[in-house]
Design a protein around this motif. Structure first.
Motif, mmCIF file in Angstrom:
data_model
loop_
_atom_site.group_PDB
_atom_site.id
_atom_site.type_symbol
_atom_site.label_atom_id
_atom_site.label_comp_id
_atom_site.label_asym_id
_atom_site.label_seq_id
_atom_site.Cartn_x
_atom_site.Cartn_y
_atom_site.Cartn_z
ATOM 1 N N ALA A 72 0.787 -1.261 -0.105
ATOM 2 C CA ALA A 72 -0.062 -0.018 0.081
ATOM 3 C C ALA A 72 0.756 1.280 0.026
ATOM 4 C CB ALA A 72 -0.920 -0.006 1.337
ATOM 5 N N LEU A 73 2.186 1.059 0.443
ATOM 6 C CA LEU A 73 2.894 2.270 0.344
ATOM 7 C C LEU A 73 3.632 2.554 -0.916
ATOM 8 C CD1 LEU A 73 5.194 1.390 3.648
ATOM 9 C CD2 LEU A 73 3.665 3.526 3.354
ATOM 10 N N ASP A 74 4.028 3.645 -1.080
ATOM 11 C CA ASP A 74 4.801 4.192 -2.320
ATOM 12 C C ASP A 74 6.035 3.135 -2.267
ATOM 13 O OD1 ASP A 74 6.679 5.198 -3.927
ATOM 14 O OD2 ASP A 74 5.608 7.098 -4.009
ATOM 15 N N PRO A 75 6.427 2.533 -3.273
ATOM 16 C CA PRO A 75 7.655 1.543 -3.492
ATOM 17 C C PRO A 75 8.857 2.484 -2.610
ATOM 18 C CG PRO A 75 6.485 0.960 -5.099
ATOM 19 C CD PRO A 75 5.733 2.189 -4.602
ATOM 20 N N ARG A 76 9.050 3.724 -3.060
ATOM 21 C CA ARG A 76 10.012 4.669 -2.923
ATOM 22 C C ARG A 76 10.035 4.782 -1.399
ATOM 23 N NH1 ARG A 76 10.176 9.902 -2.546
ATOM 24 N NH2 ARG A 76 12.228 10.937 -2.966
ATOM 25 N N HIS A 77 8.905 5.085 -0.669
ATOM 26 C CA HIS A 77 8.910 5.199 0.682
ATOM 27 C C HIS A 77 9.252 3.935 1.430
ATOM 28 C CE1 HIS A 77 6.095 8.789 0.106
ATOM 29 N NE2 HIS A 77 7.321 9.058 -0.249
ATOM 30 N N ARG A 78 8.656 2.632 0.956
ATOM 31 C CA ARG A 78 9.071 1.532 1.483
ATOM 32 C C ARG A 78 10.475 1.518 1.513
ATOM 33 N NH1 ARG A 78 7.591 -2.213 -2.288
ATOM 34 N NH2 ARG A 78 9.866 -2.013 -3.170
ATOM 35 N N GLU A 79 11.190 1.712 0.411
ATOM 36 C CA GLU A 79 12.599 1.348 0.417
ATOM 37 C C GLU A 79 13.516 2.628 1.360
ATOM 38 O OE1 GLU A 79 14.181 -1.128 -1.111
ATOM 39 O OE2 GLU A 79 12.125 -1.810 -1.474
ATOM 40 N N LEU A 80 12.878 3.577 1.470
ATOM 41 C CA LEU A 80 13.443 4.295 2.235
ATOM 42 C C LEU A 80 13.454 4.074 3.761
ATOM 43 C CD1 LEU A 80 14.683 7.565 2.318
ATOM 44 C CD2 LEU A 80 12.289 8.109 2.759
ATOM 45 N N LEU A 81 12.251 3.461 4.291
ATOM 46 C CA LEU A 81 12.165 2.767 5.608
ATOM 47 C C LEU A 81 13.447 1.640 5.773
ATOM 48 C CD1 LEU A 81 8.516 2.500 5.674
ATOM 49 C CD2 LEU A 81 9.821 3.949 7.109
ATOM 50 N N ILE A 82 13.506 0.806 4.648
ATOM 51 C CA ILE A 82 14.252 -0.353 4.857
ATOM 52 C C ILE A 82 15.619 0.051 4.757
ATOM 53 C CG2 ILE A 82 15.230 -2.297 3.376
ATOM 54 C CD1 ILE A 82 12.447 -2.573 2.391
ATOM 55 N N LEU A 83 16.185 1.140 4.092
ATOM 56 C CA LEU A 83 17.373 1.497 4.031
ATOM 57 C C LEU A 83 17.752 2.245 5.524
ATOM 58 C CD1 LEU A 83 17.716 3.243 0.532
ATOM 59 C CD2 LEU A 83 19.238 1.335 1.403
ATOM 60 N N ARG A 84 16.670 2.948 6.247
ATOM 61 C CA ARG A 84 17.298 3.538 7.474
ATOM 62 C C ARG A 84 17.294 2.403 8.673
ATOM 63 N NH1 ARG A 84 19.821 7.513 9.875
ATOM 64 N NH2 ARG A 84 18.957 8.242 11.463
ATOM 65 N N VAL A 85 16.377 1.284 8.397
ATOM 66 C CA VAL A 85 16.822 0.075 9.295
ATOM 67 C C VAL A 85 18.244 -0.351 9.098
ATOM 68 C CG1 VAL A 85 16.096 -2.162 9.695
ATOM 69 C CG2 VAL A 85 14.301 -0.326 9.306
ATOM 70 N N ALA A 86 18.328 -0.776 7.661
ATOM 71 C CA ALA A 86 19.713 -1.271 7.299
ATOM 72 C C ALA A 86 20.926 -0.404 8.057
ATOM 73 C CB ALA A 86 19.994 -1.348 5.987
ATOM 74 N N ARG A 87 20.814 1.052 7.746
ATOM 75 C CA ARG A 87 21.660 1.857 8.321
ATOM 76 C C ARG A 87 21.693 1.777 9.727
ATOM 77 N NH1 ARG A 87 24.426 4.139 10.561
ATOM 78 N NH2 ARG A 87 25.931 5.841 10.496
ATOM 79 N N LEU A 88 20.798 1.741 10.691
ATOM 80 C CA LEU A 88 20.933 1.830 11.996
ATOM 81 C C LEU A 88 21.245 0.260 12.799
ATOM 82 C CD1 LEU A 88 17.709 4.055 13.009
ATOM 83 C CD2 LEU A 88 19.803 4.795 12.578
ATOM 84 N N SER A 89 21.107 -0.665 11.961
ATOM 85 C CA SER A 89 21.339 -2.064 12.583
ATOM 86 C C SER A 89 22.392 -2.345 11.897
ATOM 87 C CB SER A 89 20.111 -3.026 11.995
ATOM 88 O OG SER A 89 20.063 -3.090 10.610
ATOM 89 N N GLY A 90 23.158 -1.660 11.091
ATOM 90 C CA GLY A 90 24.533 -1.876 10.486
ATOM 91 C C GLY A 90 24.520 -3.240 9.629
#
Length: 204
Positions: A72-90
Motif C-alpha cells: 500500500a506504500l509508495d515503493p520509494r517510501h518503503r525502500e527509504l524505511l528499509i534503508l534506514r533500518v539497514a543503516r541503524l542496524s549496521g
C-alpha cells in the motif's frame, strides 16, 4: 582474509524436495536457481539461508511478498524505511541490496547517501522526514512517538500506517538474521554502496 560465515547459504544441489517446493511459486527464477545448469544464475545468499529451514522460508517469502509486491506504500517510501533500518542496524547485506532497489524505485544517489544522516538532512520532504523519524523512534524506543504518528496520519491512510510499522519491524528482523549469520554480500553487490559511519547523526 575474510572469516567464514557462521552459517553458509545452502548450495542448490543440497536442497531437498520440500525446500525446492518452498521456493517454487514464490521466487520467479526458482527453477533456474535450482537447475544446476552451467548457465544457471547464482542463487542470492539470502535464499540460501532460507533453504536451511524450508517451512519458515516459505512462510517468510509469502509474507514478505505482500510488502514488496502488493504494498500500500509508495515503493520509494518503503525502500527509504528499509534503508534506514539497514543503516541503524549496521546490516551490510540489507543496505547493499536495498540501495540498488531504492535507486530503481526513484531514490536519488544524494537521497540514498542522506539516509545515513537521517531525518535532519535537507533533501527530505516533510513525509520522508516523518518516515525516517518513525524508524528512528521504533528502533530506539519500540514505539512511534505521538507527534510523528499524527504527522504520518496526515499523509497516509490506515493501511499505509500499518505497513510503515511492519516494514520497519520485518526488515529489522532480517537485519538481525543477516548480521548474526555473517551473511556475505552477493558478488554483484557493491561494497562502496554501504554508508560510512558519520561523525554525527541527527536523531530525534
Amino acid at each position: 582474509m575474510t572469516p567464514a560465515p557462521r552459517l553458509a547459504p545452502l548450495p542448490p544441489q543440497q536442497w531437498d524436495e520440500s525446500a525446492r517446493n518452498m521456493l517454487r511459486g514464490k521466487v520467479k527464477l526458482a527453477d533456474r536457481y535450482l537447475s544446476g545448469a552451467p548457465d544457471a544464475p547464482r542463487m542470492p545468499n539470502i535464499l540460501g539461508i532460507l533453504g536451511h529451514h524450508a517451512e519458515l522460508g516459505g512462510a517468510w517469502l509469502a509474507y514478505n511478498g505482500v510488502l514488496l509486491e502488493r504494498s500500500a506504500l509508495d515503493p520509494r517510501h518503503r525502500e527509504l524505511l528499509i534503508l534506514r533500518v539497514a543503516r541503524l542496524s549496521g546490516s551490510t547485506y540489507e543496505w547493499a541490496q536495498h540501495a540498488r532497489l531504492g535507486a530503481g524505485c526513484g531514490l536519488t544517489e544524494e537521497q540514498i547517501e542522506a539516509v545515513a544522516v537521517g531525518p535532519g538532512a535537507p533533501v527530505w520532504s516533510p513525509l520522508e522526514r516523518l518516515l525516517l523519524t518513525a524508524v528512528d523512534e521504533l528502533l530506539d524506543r519500540q514505539r512511534v512517538g505521538d507527534d510523528t504518528w499524527a504527522g504520518l496520519a496526515r499523509h497516509l491512510d490506515t493501511r499505509q500506517l500499518i505497513e510503515v510499522l511492519f516494514v520497519a519491524g520485518s526488515y529489522l528482523c532480517l537485519a538481525l538474521v543477516f548480521n548474526s549469520v555473517d551473511l556475505e554480500l552477493d558478488p554483484e553487490m557493491e561494497r562502496e554502496t554501504v554508508p560510512a559511519q558519520p561523525d554525527t547523526e541527527e536523531r530525534p
